[in-house]
Write an enzyme that holds these catalytic residues in place. Sequence first.
Site, PDB file in Angstrom:
ATOM      1  N   SER A  20       0.825  -1.212   0.000  1.00 60.18           N
ATOM      2  CA  SER A  20       0.000   0.000   0.000  1.00 60.18           C
ATOM      3  C   SER A  20       0.859   1.263   0.000  1.00 60.18           C
ATOM      4  O   SER A  20       2.021   1.243   0.424  1.00 60.18           O
ATOM      5  CB  SER A  20      -0.886  -0.011   1.249  1.00 60.18           C
ATOM      6  OG  SER A  20      -0.061  -0.029   2.401  1.00 60.18           O
ATOM      7  N   GLU A  23       6.240  -0.458  -5.447  1.00 62.69           N
ATOM      8  CA  GLU A  23       5.117  -0.860  -6.306  1.00 62.69           C
ATOM      9  C   GLU A  23       3.866  -0.721  -5.445  1.00 62.69           C
ATOM     10  O   GLU A  23       3.577  -1.587  -4.617  1.00 62.69           O
ATOM     11  CB  GLU A  23       5.297  -2.309  -6.792  1.00 62.69           C
ATOM     12  CG  GLU A  23       6.530  -2.545  -7.654  1.00 62.69           C
ATOM     13  CD  GLU A  23       6.348  -2.083  -9.100  1.00 62.69           C
ATOM     14  OE1 GLU A  23       5.244  -1.627  -9.449  1.00 62.69           O
ATOM     15  OE2 GLU A  23       7.308  -2.172  -9.880  1.00 62.69           O
ATOM     16  N   CYS A  50      -3.898  -4.905  -7.701  1.00 63.50           N
ATOM     17  CA  CYS A  50      -3.449  -3.496  -7.647  1.00 63.50           C
ATOM     18  C   CYS A  50      -3.876  -2.729  -8.891  1.00 63.50           C
ATOM     19  O   CYS A  50      -4.138  -1.538  -8.829  1.00 63.50           O
ATOM     20  CB  CYS A  50      -1.935  -3.447  -7.491  1.00 63.50           C
ATOM     21  SG  CYS A  50      -1.048  -4.347  -8.775  1.00 63.50           S
TER      22      CYS A  50
HETATM   23  P1  NAD Z   1       0.490  -3.626   2.913  1.00 58.08           P
HETATM   24  O1  NAD Z   1       1.189  -2.352   2.588  1.00 58.08           O
HETATM   25  O2  NAD Z   1      -0.432  -3.653   4.061  1.00 58.08           O
HETATM   26  O3  NAD Z   1       1.576  -4.786   3.222  1.00 58.08           O
HETATM   27  C1  NAD Z   1       2.618  -5.099   2.321  1.00 58.08           C
HETATM   28  C2  NAD Z   1       3.793  -5.660   3.083  1.00 58.08           C
HETATM   29  O4  NAD Z   1       4.247  -4.686   4.014  1.00 58.08           O
HETATM   30  C3  NAD Z   1       3.479  -6.922   3.892  1.00 58.08           C
HETATM   31  O5  NAD Z   1       4.550  -7.820   3.760  1.00 58.08           O
HETATM   32  C4  NAD Z   1       3.368  -6.416   5.327  1.00 58.08           C
HETATM   33  O6  NAD Z   1       3.773  -7.355   6.292  1.00 58.08           O
HETATM   34  C5  NAD Z   1       4.313  -5.222   5.327  1.00 58.08           C
HETATM   35  N1  NAD Z   1       3.891  -4.182   6.279  1.00 58.08           N
HETATM   36  C6  NAD Z   1       2.630  -3.907   6.690  1.00 58.08           C
HETATM   37  N2  NAD Z   1       2.639  -2.870   7.555  1.00 58.08           N
HETATM   38  C7  NAD Z   1       3.933  -2.494   7.687  1.00 58.08           C
HETATM   39  C8  NAD Z   1       4.591  -1.487   8.443  1.00 58.08           C
HETATM   40  N3  NAD Z   1       3.922  -0.676   9.252  1.00 58.08           N
HETATM   41  N4  NAD Z   1       5.934  -1.380   8.328  1.00 58.08           N
HETATM   42  C9  NAD Z   1       6.633  -2.179   7.501  1.00 58.08           C
HETATM   43  N5  NAD Z   1       6.053  -3.156   6.768  1.00 58.08           N
HETATM   44  C10 NAD Z   1       4.724  -3.330   6.865  1.00 58.08           C
HETATM   45  O7  NAD Z   1      -0.204  -4.099   1.556  1.00 58.08           O
HETATM   46  P2  NAD Z   1      -1.110  -5.368   1.321  1.00 58.08           P
HETATM   47  O8  NAD Z   1      -2.406  -5.181   2.029  1.00 58.08           O
HETATM   48  O9  NAD Z   1      -0.335  -6.612   1.576  1.00 58.08           O
HETATM   49  O10 NAD Z   1      -1.344  -5.278  -0.267  1.00 58.08           O
HETATM   50  C11 NAD Z   1      -2.330  -4.487  -0.820  1.00 58.08           C
HETATM   51  C12 NAD Z   1      -1.762  -3.206  -1.361  1.00 58.08           C
HETATM   52  O11 NAD Z   1      -0.670  -3.470  -2.203  1.00 58.08           O
HETATM   53  C13 NAD Z   1      -2.770  -2.454  -2.227  1.00 58.08           C
HETATM   54  O12 NAD Z   1      -2.649  -1.081  -1.987  1.00 58.08           O
HETATM   55  C14 NAD Z   1      -2.327  -2.787  -3.635  1.00 58.08           C
HETATM   56  O13 NAD Z   1      -2.729  -1.847  -4.609  1.00 58.08           O
HETATM   57  C15 NAD Z   1      -0.851  -2.841  -3.472  1.00 58.08           C
HETATM   58  N6  NAD Z   1      -0.224  -3.655  -4.512  1.00 58.08           N
HETATM   59  C16 NAD Z   1       0.536  -3.061  -5.459  1.00 58.08           C
HETATM   60  C17 NAD Z   1       1.097  -3.819  -6.472  1.00 58.08           C
HETATM   61  C18 NAD Z   1       1.942  -3.207  -7.564  1.00 58.08           C
HETATM   62  O14 NAD Z   1       2.572  -3.964  -8.295  1.00 58.08           O
HETATM   63  N7  NAD Z   1       1.977  -1.900  -7.710  1.00 58.08           N
HETATM   64  C19 NAD Z   1       0.867  -5.194  -6.502  1.00 58.08           C
HETATM   65  C20 NAD Z   1       0.081  -5.762  -5.510  1.00 58.08           C
HETATM   66  C21 NAD Z   1      -0.450  -4.994  -4.514  1.00 58.08           C
END
Ligand code: NAD
Length: 476
Positions: free
Chosen positions: A199, A220, A254
């Site tokens: 995110s 990403e 995403c």
């Molecule tokens: P997220 O940001 O909640 O988590 C992603 C990763 O970050 C996980 O491994 C998680 O453990 C870690 N994380 C979570 N909180 C954290 C923190 N406070 N500090 C450090 N690391 C932390 O995202 P998600 O819910 O797993 O995925 C969904 C999001 O990802 C959506 O916004 C989606 O659009 C995006 N996404 C983007 C792409 C791309 O290629 N651009 C692909 C897939 C998903």
Amino acid sequence: MTTPFAKPDLRSDLQTAFDTQHRQAPQMALTTADQRIERIRRIQTWVITNESAIQKALYDDFRKPASEVSIGELMPLHAEIKHIIQHLKQWMKAQPLPTPLALLGTKSYIRYEPKGNVLIIAPWNYPFVLAIKPLLSAIAAGNVAMVKPSELTPHTSGLIKRMLTDLFLPEEVMVFEGDADVAQSLLALPFNHIFFTGSSAVGRIVMAAAATHLASVTLELGGKSPALIDASANVKLAAAQVAWGKCLNNGQTCIAPDYVLVHESIKQPFVQALQANVTAMYSPDGKPVDTSDSYARIVNTQHFERIRALIDDAVAKGATVTLGGNLNAGQKFIEPTVLEGVTDTMRVMQEEIFGPVLPVLTYTNLDDALQIINQREKPLALYIQSRNRQTTQYILDRTSAGNTVVNDTMVHFGNIELPFGGVNHSGLGKSNGFFGFQAFSNQRGIMQREFGTLKFIYPPYTDKVKKLIKYILKYV
Ligand code: NAD
């Protein structure tokens, strides 16, 4: 939240692991293309041999249908592997550059060298490919890597851990499972590059952590990707493509079309065609959508409740559910749902939806539609549906997005030749094929003098030197 990984000595364990990889990094930098390709083939063979285990893990995590594992996880992974195997030797070659006349006697080239120690943090929505695909680029570029898969998909995360522990020495590739605590402990280490998929909110945390060590980042991220459908569009085809893009992986993609801006004159047939396509995809036999084995589920209760709240908020503020709307908390099931009459005051137009809910907005003046897009952060993807080339060009000229597909949705992820990624809030840097290799490489610019000198313009700046400098200025 505590996890088995958030033990007090976690940071010192990670530091020890990091130091081990740090010592190995110079050896990895010396690996040849063939040696890197051999490592890539290990992954290829494992993925082919364990295809059904991968499908099972993803089904156990959120009922992802096996066919969607093939489309969304395995196809892009195999495309990346084949592309790297085919092109790596070429990418690793010194890339010669032209020389200006004033520097006659020199030659210049780019040498791609590995960044060194890299960290890959992956999300849960395509948990296998989004952890392994960047790892392929990291290995191709000659790095040592640590991988942190998502804690929300524990079956896939465990499988990734087993796979990479079997295939690689820990000094080359290591996996750390766990939640934000583990990610933050990893982020405290002095990596050379961090490749984060997730995110925008966590992206900011990652970038701030990277700043401490001046690590480079590839982010990403996500956001609200619009689909703009003009009056000339093939309505039925556009509706089929939007419905597929919105429902694949249960809308948890995403690059899924987040909301639609459709020309008022074709709104009615467009929504009817959406309905027809949802029926054709998920209840061809007339049975309810929740009996379909082609339809995944929301990943967990927290996300289910988040999406339910988005629908409730929109309806409370005056939006209408014109398609779907059935929910089942026990099953984490949300029917493909269309909302009409939405406004900017509703959360559904303020946040990334990340579920099978589609706001359909209408416009009559194209500039008004562009304003709706441009008043938001630059999207990861902008979809244009139009049979009018001038309109398409007009939209491209007046918007910005990480990627755009004209007359389809989401298929750009399948072309490994295209740079994939966002812009600002939707991401920084690009992945895919050569762009992924570049992300994990330092482009070292090298100049080598073969003959000649510039000594004649060194001080003291006599009249003769001044004249020569003036002369050279003409040839820079
Ligand atoms: P997220 O940001 O909640 O988590 C992603 C990763 O970050 C996980 O491994 C998680 O453990 C870690 N994380 C979570 N909180 C954290 C923190 N406070 N500090 C450090 N690391 C932390 O995202 P998600 O819910 O797993 O995925 C969904 C999001 O990802 C959506 O916004 C989606 O659009 C995006 N996404 C983007 C792409 C791309 O290629 N651009 C692909 C897939 C998903």
